[in-house]
Write a protein that holds these residues in place. Structure first.
Motif, PDB file in Angstrom:
ATOM      1  N   PRO A 155       0.833  -1.205   0.000  1.00 36.12           N
ATOM      2  CA  PRO A 155       0.000   0.000   0.000  1.00 36.12           C
ATOM      3  C   PRO A 155       0.871   1.260   0.000  1.00 36.12           C
ATOM      4  N   TRP A 156       0.449   2.263  -0.722  1.00 35.61           N
ATOM      5  CA  TRP A 156       1.109   3.565  -0.864  1.00 35.61           C
ATOM      6  C   TRP A 156       2.441   3.488  -1.602  1.00 35.61           C
ATOM      7  N   GLU A 157       2.683   2.422  -2.314  1.00 36.02           N
ATOM      8  CA  GLU A 157       3.965   2.277  -3.001  1.00 36.02           C
ATOM      9  C   GLU A 157       3.919   2.890  -4.399  1.00 36.02           C
ATOM     10  N   PHE A 158       5.031   3.506  -4.780  1.00 36.81           N
ATOM     11  CA  PHE A 158       5.256   3.953  -6.151  1.00 36.81           C
ATOM     12  C   PHE A 158       6.202   2.930  -6.760  1.00 36.81           C
ATOM     13  N   VAL A 159       5.689   2.108  -7.667  1.00 38.35           N
ATOM     14  CA  VAL A 159       6.463   1.006  -8.236  1.00 38.35           C
ATOM     15  C   VAL A 159       7.050   1.455  -9.566  1.00 38.35           C
ATOM     16  N   ARG A 160       8.359   1.431  -9.669  1.00 42.22           N
ATOM     17  CA  ARG A 160       9.044   1.749 -10.926  1.00 42.22           C
ATOM     18  C   ARG A 160       9.396   0.433 -11.605  1.00 42.22           C
ATOM     19  N   VAL A 161       9.022   0.324 -12.877  1.00 46.88           N
ATOM     20  CA  VAL A 161       9.199  -0.937 -13.589  1.00 46.88           C
ATOM     21  C   VAL A 161      10.132  -0.740 -14.774  1.00 46.88           C
ATOM     22  N   ASN A 162      11.130  -1.589 -14.854  1.00 44.66           N
ATOM     23  CA  ASN A 162      12.005  -1.659 -16.008  1.00 44.66           C
ATOM     24  C   ASN A 162      11.552  -2.881 -16.795  1.00 44.66           C
ATOM     25  N   ALA A 163      10.716  -2.665 -17.795  1.00 49.56           N
ATOM     26  CA  ALA A 163      10.023  -3.770 -18.467  1.00 49.56           C
ATOM     27  C   ALA A 163      10.717  -4.212 -19.748  1.00 49.56           C
ATOM     28  N   HIS A 164      11.903  -4.769 -19.606  1.00 53.35           N
ATOM     29  CA  HIS A 164      12.556  -5.367 -20.770  1.00 53.35           C
ATOM     30  C   HIS A 164      11.985  -6.754 -21.038  1.00 53.35           C
ATOM     31  N   ASP A 165      11.332  -7.334 -20.042  1.00 55.31           N
ATOM     32  CA  ASP A 165      10.603  -8.595 -20.153  1.00 55.31           C
ATOM     33  C   ASP A 165       9.219  -8.349 -19.569  1.00 55.31           C
ATOM     34  N   PRO A 166       8.239  -9.203 -19.855  1.00 53.57           N
ATOM     35  CA  PRO A 166       6.917  -9.029 -19.245  1.00 53.57           C
ATOM     36  C   PRO A 166       7.011  -9.018 -17.714  1.00 53.57           C
ATOM     37  N   VAL A 167       6.160  -8.208 -17.089  1.00 58.36           N
ATOM     38  CA  VAL A 167       6.168  -8.052 -15.636  1.00 58.36           C
ATOM     39  C   VAL A 167       4.758  -8.293 -15.102  1.00 58.36           C
ATOM     40  N   THR A 168       4.673  -9.051 -14.011  1.00 56.27           N
ATOM     41  CA  THR A 168       3.412  -9.274 -13.309  1.00 56.27           C
ATOM     42  C   THR A 168       3.518  -8.628 -11.939  1.00 56.27           C
ATOM     43  N   ILE A 169       2.555  -7.763 -11.618  1.00 60.23           N
ATOM     44  CA  ILE A 169       2.533  -7.102 -10.311  1.00 60.23           C
ATOM     45  C   ILE A 169       1.261  -7.515  -9.594  1.00 60.23           C
ATOM     46  N   ARG A 170       1.427  -7.993  -8.372  1.00 59.02           N
ATOM     47  CA  ARG A 170       0.283  -8.356  -7.530  1.00 59.02           C
ATOM     48  C   ARG A 170       0.045  -7.243  -6.528  1.00 59.02           C
ATOM     49  N   LEU A 171      -1.222  -6.936  -6.321  1.00 55.29           N
ATOM     50  CA  LEU A 171      -1.601  -5.913  -5.350  1.00 55.29           C
ATOM     51  C   LEU A 171      -1.857  -6.560  -3.996  1.00 55.29           C
ATOM     52  N   PRO A 172      -1.706  -5.792  -2.916  1.00 58.41           N
ATOM     53  CA  PRO A 172      -1.999  -6.346  -1.593  1.00 58.41           C
ATOM     54  C   PRO A 172      -3.499  -6.619  -1.452  1.00 58.41           C
ATOM     55  N   PRO A 173      -3.902  -7.420  -0.471  1.00 55.48           N
ATOM     56  CA  PRO A 173      -5.326  -7.709  -0.273  1.00 55.48           C
ATOM     57  C   PRO A 173      -6.133  -6.425  -0.067  1.00 55.48           C
ATOM     58  N   ALA A 174      -7.263  -6.330  -0.748  1.00 54.98           N
ATOM     59  CA  ALA A 174      -8.103  -5.130  -0.663  1.00 54.98           C
ATOM     60  C   ALA A 174      -8.667  -4.925   0.741  1.00 54.98           C
ATOM     61  N   THR A 175      -8.976  -6.008   1.431  1.00 55.18           N
ATOM     62  CA  THR A 175      -9.599  -5.884   2.752  1.00 55.18           C
ATOM     63  C   THR A 175      -8.693  -5.202   3.771  1.00 55.18           C
ATOM     64  N   SER A 176      -7.389  -5.287   3.575  1.00 57.71           N
ATOM     65  CA  SER A 176      -6.466  -4.646   4.520  1.00 57.71           C
ATOM     66  C   SER A 176      -5.807  -3.398   3.935  1.00 57.71           C
ATOM     67  N   SER A 177      -6.318  -2.911   2.798  1.00 58.69           N
ATOM     68  CA  SER A 177      -5.688  -1.770   2.120  1.00 58.69           C
ATOM     69  C   SER A 177      -6.657  -0.634   1.828  1.00 58.69           C
ATOM     70  N   ALA A 178      -7.787  -0.583   2.517  1.00 59.82           N
ATOM     71  CA  ALA A 178      -8.805   0.439   2.249  1.00 59.82           C
ATOM     72  C   ALA A 178      -8.220   1.845   2.336  1.00 59.82           C
ATOM     73  N   GLY A 179      -8.541   2.667   1.332  1.00 63.48           N
ATOM     74  CA  GLY A 179      -8.111   4.058   1.318  1.00 63.48           C
ATOM     75  C   GLY A 179      -6.691   4.281   0.839  1.00 63.48           C
ATOM     76  N   THR A 180      -6.011   3.238   0.396  1.00 58.92           N
ATOM     77  CA  THR A 180      -4.632   3.394  -0.052  1.00 58.92           C
ATOM     78  C   THR A 180      -4.545   3.386  -1.572  1.00 58.92           C
ATOM     79  N   GLU A 181      -3.409   3.843  -2.069  1.00 61.98           N
ATOM     80  CA  GLU A 181      -3.149   3.868  -3.503  1.00 61.98           C
ATOM     81  C   GLU A 181      -1.850   3.145  -3.808  1.00 61.98           C
ATOM     82  N   VAL A 182      -1.746   2.686  -5.040  1.00 63.87           N
ATOM     83  CA  VAL A 182      -0.502   2.162  -5.593  1.00 63.87           C
ATOM     84  C   VAL A 182      -0.366   2.782  -6.976  1.00 63.87           C
TER      85      VAL A 182
END
Length: 80
Positions: free
Chosen positions: A9-36
């Protein structure tokens, strides 16, 4: 090869996508009101796929230097 990463939660993720990238988000139930925010800072037109913690794909970015902003309402993640 696909690279995987789990965002926080609240992370700014910088991606260097020279290959495909999969990003998983944290569980919604414990992340209310947060941004990524996910930003491709380098790479080709490789796909960045974003999944919820339950495995549902909610966003995909396939163009260079794209930014995806997500907000959690406590039930799900919303692409803004």
């Amino acid at each position: 090869m696909t690279t995987s990463y789990t965002a926080r939660p609240w992370e700014f993720v910088r991606v260097n996508a020279h290959d495909p990238v999969t990003i998983r988000l944290p569980p919604a139930t414990s992340s209310a009101g947060t941004e990524v925010v996910i930003r491709e800072i380098a790479g080709e037109e490789e796909a960045i796929a974003i999944f919820t913690s339950t495995g549902q794909q909610i966003a995909r970015n396939g163009y260079p230097n794209g930014t995806i902003r997500l907000l959690c309402d406590g039930t799900t993640w919303i692409v803004l």
